[in-house]
Enzyme design. Structure first.
Site, mmCIF file in Angstrom:
data_model
loop_
_atom_site.group_PDB
_atom_site.id
_atom_site.type_symbol
_atom_site.label_atom_id
_atom_site.label_comp_id
_atom_site.label_asym_id
_atom_site.label_seq_id
_atom_site.Cartn_x
_atom_site.Cartn_y
_atom_site.Cartn_z
ATOM 1 N N GLU A 44 22.342 31.249 62.652
ATOM 2 C CA GLU A 44 20.896 31.396 62.464
ATOM 3 C C GLU A 44 20.146 31.433 63.789
ATOM 4 O O GLU A 44 19.186 32.186 63.947
ATOM 5 C CB GLU A 44 20.342 30.276 61.579
ATOM 6 N N TYR A 127 11.439 28.712 59.757
ATOM 7 C CA TYR A 127 12.409 29.601 59.128
ATOM 8 C C TYR A 127 13.825 29.038 59.195
ATOM 9 O O TYR A 127 14.525 28.935 58.185
ATOM 10 C CB TYR A 127 12.406 31.008 59.766
ATOM 11 N N ASP A 145 11.738 34.983 56.335
ATOM 12 C CA ASP A 145 11.933 35.676 57.617
ATOM 13 C C ASP A 145 11.294 37.059 57.511
ATOM 14 O O ASP A 145 10.596 37.363 56.543
ATOM 15 C CB ASP A 145 13.425 35.768 57.947
#
Length: 368
Positions: A44, A127, A145
């Site tokens: 991520e 996020y 996102d």
DNA sequence: GAAACGTGGGC
DNA sequence: TGCCCAAGTTT
């Protein structure tokens, strides 16, 4: 009426999900395979503003080199920067180190299991906290996102410009959340955005949410999302100085931790101020030597274009001044054979190649 | 809220 | 060629 988004989307995801190295497939998940929070976190962070294609090889190298967060926490800073070199947004790498050390030092090597807890860690914003919580721990949270923003502004024809529209988007995502499979739902939304609901020429004809989609039905999906106008990109000018010893070693300094290219290795340069004139010549060199201009490099950063004049000098034993370049900027000579493996950002690889075409070949560059 | 912060690829 | 874009965060 009850939203049909989640069932439509999850059914599609079961058949059409992308296969990615950091991802546990729906079938594996059903068979009891669990995501490694460390792997989810690492992917991520790398994927922030970065394409899957660019991330994939970096992710593989990081996971092989540091298989656990505890091992990453013990890594040398510069080794992490070396492996991150070329991926961009280098504050992510510095925050990666800080985060790993916090998790290892303050949390017993285990990541917090909620979005709220995760968001307190360096480099983890709204996020990423939601994404890790959903994917690794199956917390039922809205993961928003750029993909999700695009999908939902189209689903509901939200014409409020970003980022103001985020509040409404998050509310819509929250009401669409399924009771289970929070991680799959988040990843399904991102896959849909990446493969069907693309920025340009979305494939509405094969979209599982077409019947749920306002913009798709109206035939104007590309009108969404509405974004603010962009600003002009200024041009900045500077110079880079490649000092080389007779044995081929090149002088490198370290950029300060904060700011552009923070923590990365570069050859000595002038400042890259907004000025259009002035110090792009040898008068700005770090020390006197037989500087020769070898070319110019143009590199486009996010918020400005840089035009760098690249100089080279062979530094002989008489040039004591090069050695006087001291530890304040953490200067050191990098052997020719090591140069390609240094923590050099792309702009600096361009500059080095302009001065020494073979400098970054894996093998030792041509003799002098 | 706006600006800073990288890079490579697609059209 | 030049503009847009990619799983955002920090200050």
């Amino acid at each position: 009426m009850t939203s049909e988004i989640a069932p439509h989307l999850l059914a599609w995801y079961d058949r059409h999900h992308r296969s990615l190295p950091w991802r546990v497939t729906p079938a594996d998940r059903a068979a009891g395979v669990v995501n490694d929070p460390y792997a989810v976190w690492l992917s991520e962070i790398m994927l922030q503003q970065t394409t899957v294609k660019a991330v994939r090889p970096y992710y593989e190298r990081f996971l092989e080199r540091w298989p656990t967060v505890t091992e990453l926490a013990s890594a040398e800073d510069e080794d992490v920067m070396r492996l991150w070199a070329g991926l961009g947004y280098y504050s992510r790498a510095r925050n990666l180190i800080a985060c790993a050390r916090t998790v290892a030092g303050d949390h017993g090597g285990r990541f917090p299991e909620t979005a709220e807890g995760l968001s307190k860690l360096p480099g983890i914003g709204p996020y990423t906290a939601a994404a890790i919580a959903a994917i690794a721990f199956d917390e039922s949270v809205a993961v928003v996102d750029g993909n999700v923003e695009r999908v939902f502004t189209r689903l509901y024809a939200i014409d409020t410009p970003l980022p103001k529209a985020k509040t409404e988007i998050k509310a819509r995502v929250s009401e669409a959340l399924p009771k289970t499979r929070a991680g799959d739902f988040a990843q399904a939304l991102m896959d849909l955005g990446a493969t069907i609901c693309t920025p340009r020429s979305p494939a509405c004809a094969i979209c599982p949410l077409l019947e749920d989609c306002e913009a798709g039905g109206a035939g104007n999906p590309e009108a969404f999302p509405v974004k603010p106008p962009k600003k002009a990109k200024p041009v900045r000018v500077g110079a880079a100085f490649v000092a080389q010893r007779p044995d081929g070693a090149v002088l490198l300094v370290r950029r300060p931790d904060k700011g552009l290219l923070g923590g990365m290795r570069v050859v000595p340069t002038t400042g890259w101020t907004a000025r259009q004139d002035g110090a792009t010549g040898t008068e700005a060199a770090p020390f006197p030597a037989n500087w020769e201009e070898k070319g110019q490099v143009i590199h486009v950063f996010t918020h400005f274009e840089l035009r760098l004049s690249v100089f080279h000098a062979l530094v002989t034993s008489e040039d004591k001044s090069a050695d006087a370049f001291d530890t304040a900027m953490d200067a050191r000579w990098s052997d020719a054979a090591d140069l390609a493996g240094e923590a050099l950002p792309s702009v600096m690889k361009k500059a080095l190649t302009a001065a020494l075409p073979d400098a970054l070949r894996p093998r030792k560059p041509g003799r002098d």
